[in-house]
Design a protein around this motif. Structure first.
Motif, mmCIF file in Angstrom:
data_model
loop_
_atom_site.group_PDB
_atom_site.id
_atom_site.type_symbol
_atom_site.label_atom_id
_atom_site.label_comp_id
_atom_site.label_asym_id
_atom_site.label_seq_id
_atom_site.Cartn_x
_atom_site.Cartn_y
_atom_site.Cartn_z
ATOM 1 N N ARG A 191 0.823 -1.212 0.000
ATOM 2 C CA ARG A 191 0.000 0.000 0.000
ATOM 3 C C ARG A 191 0.853 1.255 0.000
ATOM 4 O O ARG A 191 0.438 2.292 -0.524
ATOM 5 N N ALA A 218 -5.910 -8.522 -0.918
ATOM 6 C CA ALA A 218 -6.536 -7.243 -0.577
ATOM 7 C C ALA A 218 -8.032 -7.411 -0.349
ATOM 8 O O ALA A 218 -8.642 -6.693 0.458
ATOM 9 N N ARG A 234 -9.484 -8.024 3.274
ATOM 10 C CA ARG A 234 -9.093 -6.952 4.183
ATOM 11 C C ARG A 234 -9.506 -7.193 5.623
ATOM 12 O O ARG A 234 -8.711 -7.006 6.543
#
Lengths: 197, 197, 197
Positions: free
Chosen positions: C37, C96, C99
């Motif tokens: 990120r 991702a 999450r």
């Protein structure tokens, strides 16, 4: 350590010391330059010099149980760091012109520390893979602490220095091979070294 | 350590403990206040209290090989840090009015830790120069970790505390001189002490 | 350590290792995700993986004097961290989507490390309260270093994970009670255990 004859221990020790002090000097300059750019006072600049030059070696020594760490018990590390810090503080404009050189200094310091760190970890009995890892961590430790002290993400994690670090690891492994060679009985042919790698 | 008679070891130990706990308390308050200002939760505030109060001492103990560090093996350091943290959390408005006092607390904690750190490093056999350096690093360690935990450049690197730190070093050197004095044979004149400095 | 029979030491050691490696894996994923990120390069991502997975355990081992730390002397910790880092780097879009799972991973890693850290500290002779504290510090250490490396205030200090940490401490204390139970002479009634707490 007990496996290495006394004379070679002395040689390895001297080599480690010179590599370590040279790495300490170039890292201290990079630390001091960052300190000046961030408007730290002279005390902050000297702390950054010492942190950049010694954090990696101190981390290595703590991890392998070599306490007190060389950077604490040997005044030469402090002297080298303070000299580099004061040099940068008083002749900043001169040194700032050497911006590209600083980046090379940084990389050189990383490589020097990686080799010295690997070698010392081997001398303390760590296995080659972990010694190389520790050498790499030693090399990048000073730069990481330097950057963290001014609250920025360490440069080594952002830019493409990993190839260089890889080279450092290779260099460390090569030194290890040489050391293994030292321990080989005379009768054994040198060519067999490559096979063991 | 073996050079100091048993009775004096006890006295030095007690002195170190009191200085350390007093320093821990004032640093814990400065840590907790920063935590409150940064909207940390109560857990974060207590962590900041403990980190600010103990990071310097823990670093010192790791570097001189005194493991487990006093701040980990002795519950009083934790108790002092938590007490200071809770005090600040519940009476923040009261303590916030003492803003100037906090800065003084911070400086006092630095000086107390510098002295205690120097003294302990000497007791573990480091040479005087490095012991004083370690005392100074001990003194500023807690504040540095405190500031890093909220991702800001440590105050001690930015502001003009270096004079104070210098004073701390001097104080540590003076204590050392006193200790050396303790070890002097009775026949030797006291005046010769200054010459050795 | 000398109080525990050899067989039980082996069992405790195995339990510690599995808990530690499991915790290392989940923490390494959380470290790698943060690295991706923040646009770190692959080297930075792997460093963040290793730091997140091992910083807590390394801190614990340094503090209790277990050098070289397990994460340095045992290649499995490095292998687990690199595997998790590469997994996250190459299948980021997949991970991702998980999450929420990552947050749970993070909490699970914290709990696993808290238990393993407490247990190891007990094995090295620290008293129960400090062992539990060290377990908690171990648990949050990796996440703190991970966050500091990208120059942000550690999540654990901001959000309400303290309840979980509290649970970890309770779990550690319970394990300790069990261990104490192991050491009880057969004749002693089990009910007396609660009184000792």
């Amino acid at each position: 350590m007990p496996l290495i004859p006394v004379l070679e221990q002395k040689t390895i020790h001297d080599l480690l010391l010179v590599l370590d002090l040279a790495g300490a000097f170039v890292f201290a300059i990079s630390g001091a330059m960052l300190g000046v750019r961030r408007n730290l006072d002279i005390f902050g600049i000297l702390v950054l010099s010492f942190a950049a030059s010694s954090a990696g070696g101190i981390a290595r020594d703590l991890l392998i149980g070599a306490v007190p760490p060389a950077a604490i018990s040997d005044w030469r590390y402090l002297a080298v760091a303070l000299a580099a810090g004061l040099l940068t503080f008083f002749w900043y404009s001169l040194i700032a012109r050497l911006r590209t050189a600083i980046l090379i200094f940084d990389a050189a310091g990383l490589a020097l520390f990686a080799v010295a760190g690997t070698q010392k970890a081997l001398a303390y009995g760590l296995n080659p893979l972990m010694a190389a890892l520790l050498g790499m961590l030693t090399g990048i430790g000073g730069g990481i602490v330097r950057d963290l002290l001014v609250a920025r993400t360490p440069a080594v994690l952002r830019s493409d220095l990993y190839a260089l670090a890889g080279a450092g690891v290779c260099f460390g492994l090569r030194l290890m091979a040489i050391r293994h060679g030292w321990n080989l009985p005379v009768a054994r042919p040198i060519e067999s070294e490559d096979e063991r790698e």
